[in-house]
Design an enzyme around this catalytic site. Sequence first.
Site, PDB file in Angstrom:
ATOM      1  N   ARG A  38       0.857  -1.186   0.000  1.00  0.00           N
ATOM      2  CA  ARG A  38       0.000   0.000   0.000  1.00  0.00           C
ATOM      3  C   ARG A  38       0.894   1.237   0.000  1.00  0.00           C
ATOM      4  O   ARG A  38       1.953   1.254   0.639  1.00  0.00           O
ATOM      5  CB  ARG A  38      -0.918   0.026   1.228  1.00  0.00           C
ATOM      6  CG  ARG A  38      -2.119  -0.890   1.141  1.00  0.00           C
ATOM      7  CD  ARG A  38      -3.116  -0.441   0.068  1.00  0.00           C
ATOM      8  NE  ARG A  38      -4.294  -1.300  -0.045  1.00  0.00           N
ATOM      9  CZ  ARG A  38      -4.469  -2.246  -0.964  1.00  0.00           C
ATOM     10  NH1 ARG A  38      -3.536  -2.491  -1.864  1.00  0.00           N
ATOM     11  NH2 ARG A  38      -5.593  -2.945  -1.014  1.00  0.00           N
ATOM     12  N   HIS A  67      -1.358   0.388 -10.139  1.00  0.00           N
ATOM     13  CA  HIS A  67      -2.003  -0.614  -9.275  1.00  0.00           C
ATOM     14  C   HIS A  67      -2.428  -1.844 -10.084  1.00  0.00           C
ATOM     15  O   HIS A  67      -3.612  -2.198 -10.133  1.00  0.00           O
ATOM     16  CB  HIS A  67      -3.208   0.002  -8.538  1.00  0.00           C
ATOM     17  CG  HIS A  67      -3.554  -0.727  -7.268  1.00  0.00           C
ATOM     18  ND1 HIS A  67      -3.843  -0.087  -6.090  1.00  0.00           N
ATOM     19  CD2 HIS A  67      -3.644  -2.048  -6.992  1.00  0.00           C
ATOM     20  CE1 HIS A  67      -4.107  -0.980  -5.147  1.00  0.00           C
ATOM     21  NE2 HIS A  67      -3.983  -2.192  -5.682  1.00  0.00           N
TER      22      HIS A  67
HETATM   23  P1  NAP Z   1      -1.787 -11.317   4.728  1.00  0.00           P
HETATM   24  O1  NAP Z   1      -1.948 -12.748   4.328  1.00  0.00           O
HETATM   25  O2  NAP Z   1      -2.663 -10.766   5.800  1.00  0.00           O
HETATM   26  O3  NAP Z   1      -0.242 -11.106   5.128  1.00  0.00           O
HETATM   27  C1  NAP Z   1       0.233  -9.930   5.686  1.00  0.00           C
HETATM   28  C2  NAP Z   1       1.694 -10.140   6.113  1.00  0.00           C
HETATM   29  O4  NAP Z   1       2.196  -8.899   6.619  1.00  0.00           O
HETATM   30  C3  NAP Z   1       1.831 -11.177   7.224  1.00  0.00           C
HETATM   31  O5  NAP Z   1       3.001 -11.936   7.044  1.00  0.00           O
HETATM   32  C4  NAP Z   1       1.979 -10.292   8.471  1.00  0.00           C
HETATM   33  O6  NAP Z   1       2.709 -10.879   9.536  1.00  0.00           O
HETATM   34  C5  NAP Z   1       2.776  -9.130   7.900  1.00  0.00           C
HETATM   35  N1  NAP Z   1       2.630  -7.958   8.755  1.00  0.00           N
HETATM   36  C6  NAP Z   1       1.510  -7.253   9.041  1.00  0.00           C
HETATM   37  N2  NAP Z   1       1.792  -6.253   9.909  1.00  0.00           N
HETATM   38  C7  NAP Z   1       3.115  -6.346  10.176  1.00  0.00           C
HETATM   39  C8  NAP Z   1       4.003  -5.612  11.006  1.00  0.00           C
HETATM   40  N3  NAP Z   1       3.569  -4.594  11.744  1.00  0.00           N
HETATM   41  N4  NAP Z   1       5.294  -5.985  11.056  1.00  0.00           N
HETATM   42  C9  NAP Z   1       5.743  -7.025  10.309  1.00  0.00           C
HETATM   43  N5  NAP Z   1       4.958  -7.764   9.495  1.00  0.00           N
HETATM   44  C10 NAP Z   1       3.655  -7.421   9.432  1.00  0.00           C
HETATM   45  O7  NAP Z   1      -1.983 -10.362   3.456  1.00  0.00           O
HETATM   46  P2  NAP Z   1      -1.760 -10.727   1.906  1.00  0.00           P
HETATM   47  O8  NAP Z   1      -2.929 -11.449   1.346  1.00  0.00           O
HETATM   48  O9  NAP Z   1      -0.410 -11.334   1.747  1.00  0.00           O
HETATM   49  O10 NAP Z   1      -1.777  -9.242   1.278  1.00  0.00           O
HETATM   50  C11 NAP Z   1      -0.846  -8.249   1.693  1.00  0.00           C
HETATM   51  C12 NAP Z   1      -1.241  -6.888   1.156  1.00  0.00           C
HETATM   52  O11 NAP Z   1      -0.993  -6.805  -0.241  1.00  0.00           O
HETATM   53  C13 NAP Z   1      -2.726  -6.551   1.258  1.00  0.00           C
HETATM   54  O12 NAP Z   1      -3.076  -6.126   2.563  1.00  0.00           O
HETATM   55  C14 NAP Z   1      -2.870  -5.439   0.242  1.00  0.00           C
HETATM   56  O13 NAP Z   1      -2.640  -4.204   0.870  1.00  0.00           O
HETATM   57  C15 NAP Z   1      -1.748  -5.718  -0.761  1.00  0.00           C
HETATM   58  N6  NAP Z   1      -2.262  -6.058  -2.099  1.00  0.00           N
HETATM   59  C16 NAP Z   1      -1.871  -5.320  -3.157  1.00  0.00           C
HETATM   60  C17 NAP Z   1      -2.319  -5.638  -4.426  1.00  0.00           C
HETATM   61  C18 NAP Z   1      -1.874  -4.842  -5.628  1.00  0.00           C
HETATM   62  O14 NAP Z   1      -2.401  -5.047  -6.718  1.00  0.00           O
HETATM   63  N7  NAP Z   1      -0.896  -3.974  -5.497  1.00  0.00           N
HETATM   64  C19 NAP Z   1      -3.190  -6.730  -4.624  1.00  0.00           C
HETATM   65  C20 NAP Z   1      -3.580  -7.453  -3.507  1.00  0.00           C
HETATM   66  C21 NAP Z   1      -3.118  -7.128  -2.241  1.00  0.00           C
HETATM   67  P3  NAP Z   1       2.166 -12.230  10.268  1.00  0.00           P
HETATM   68  O15 NAP Z   1       2.439 -13.333   9.283  1.00  0.00           O
HETATM   69  O16 NAP Z   1       3.004 -12.314  11.493  1.00  0.00           O
HETATM   70  O17 NAP Z   1       0.692 -12.000  10.531  1.00  0.00           O
END
Ligand code: NAP
Length: 315
Positions: A230, A278
């Site tokens: 993000r 994006h």
């Molecule tokens: P997810 O499964 O919830 O994984 C989030 C990861 O971030 C987890 O490993 C979490 O740690 C880690 N995290 C969160 N807060 C943290 C902190 N304070 N310090 C260190 N690590 C932290 O999410 P996801 O499905 O992989 O998606 C991630 C993000 O990608 C989404 O939230 C979205 O913003 C973005 N996204 C972007 C696009 C695009 O087109 N650009 C598309 C889809 C998604 P833990 O494992 O310990 O919980």
Amino acid sequence: MSEPIAFLGNLDPDEEAEFLAALATALPEETFRPFRTLTPAERAAVRIAVVANPDPAEVALLPNLAWIHSLWAGVERLVRDLGTGSAPIVRLVDPELARTMAEAVLAWTYYLQRDMPAYRRQQEAATWRQLPYRPPGEVGVGLLGLGALGSAAAERLVQAGFRVAAWSRAPKPVPVGVTGFSGPDGLAGLLAASDIVVCLLPLTGETRGLLDAGRFAAMKPGAGLINFGRGAIVETEALIAALDAGRVSHAVLDVFPVEPLPPDSALWRHPGVTVLPHISGPTTPGSAAAVVAGNVRAYRATGRIPAAVDVARGY
Ligand code: NAP
């Protein structure tokens, strides 16, 4: 016949029709109804809403919602808009999205590893110069975030031969070949070890502004940055200063604090920045509908709500 499932979002009509058609195909036994077509009695009966940037005022007009299924993987806006009193929010965890995102991470990692930005600049100056080749095994890639998307990207990078490290909030098992870091103390270790830093974090109170001047100073001199998480996780002014000082060699940015990126943003014209609109991990209606179908069928069969976002944690 179950009560209808409400569909809420600010999609354009073609996009809405595409999602509704995909949902009807994936779940023919259910009826999906755009919010605007529901009578007051039907609104009161609705237990499940499928949403894509919904108007929170419309969500509030569904008094008996049991849960909400987001069609997006990132839910910070929904969490903010619906607040702590919201029905449980289930976000999209879609293997096809993870595959697409992992492909984008690999593509743009190659872009930096193979020095494409430098060759682009050389072409503009009609300069014929071969830069030293760095094999993947000599390039450290550090992933910020090891969730659904980060894990898939880590595996793809390992297969391609890169040295991969990943950072999560809490310690957790890591894919084979990945060095794991966690918590605030782990971040410095990951940044110091990475030639390319890839952000796949959710936007939360803890991650907003995480990549600031101090974090850029802690990166390897000349490291590259890819932000697919993000926009507000990166402090734009600090990034531009780090690029100007050569601390960061190039940034590939797919997400921005304000989208679309305003025409007067300095990022559009900075030679050290690649701007993407994006596109790294688009939601695909067919695969997203299949995920929704699995979750709705499990709920109908068991009455159990699928794993939901932790609103206090923000993801
Ligand atoms: P997810 O499964 O919830 O994984 C989030 C990861 O971030 C987890 O490993 C979490 O740690 C880690 N995290 C969160 N807060 C943290 C902190 N304070 N310090 C260190 N690590 C932290 O999410 P996801 O499905 O992989 O998606 C991630 C993000 O990608 C989404 O939230 C979205 O913003 C973005 N996204 C972007 C696009 C695009 O087109 N650009 C598309 C889809 C998604 P833990 O494992 O310990 O919980």
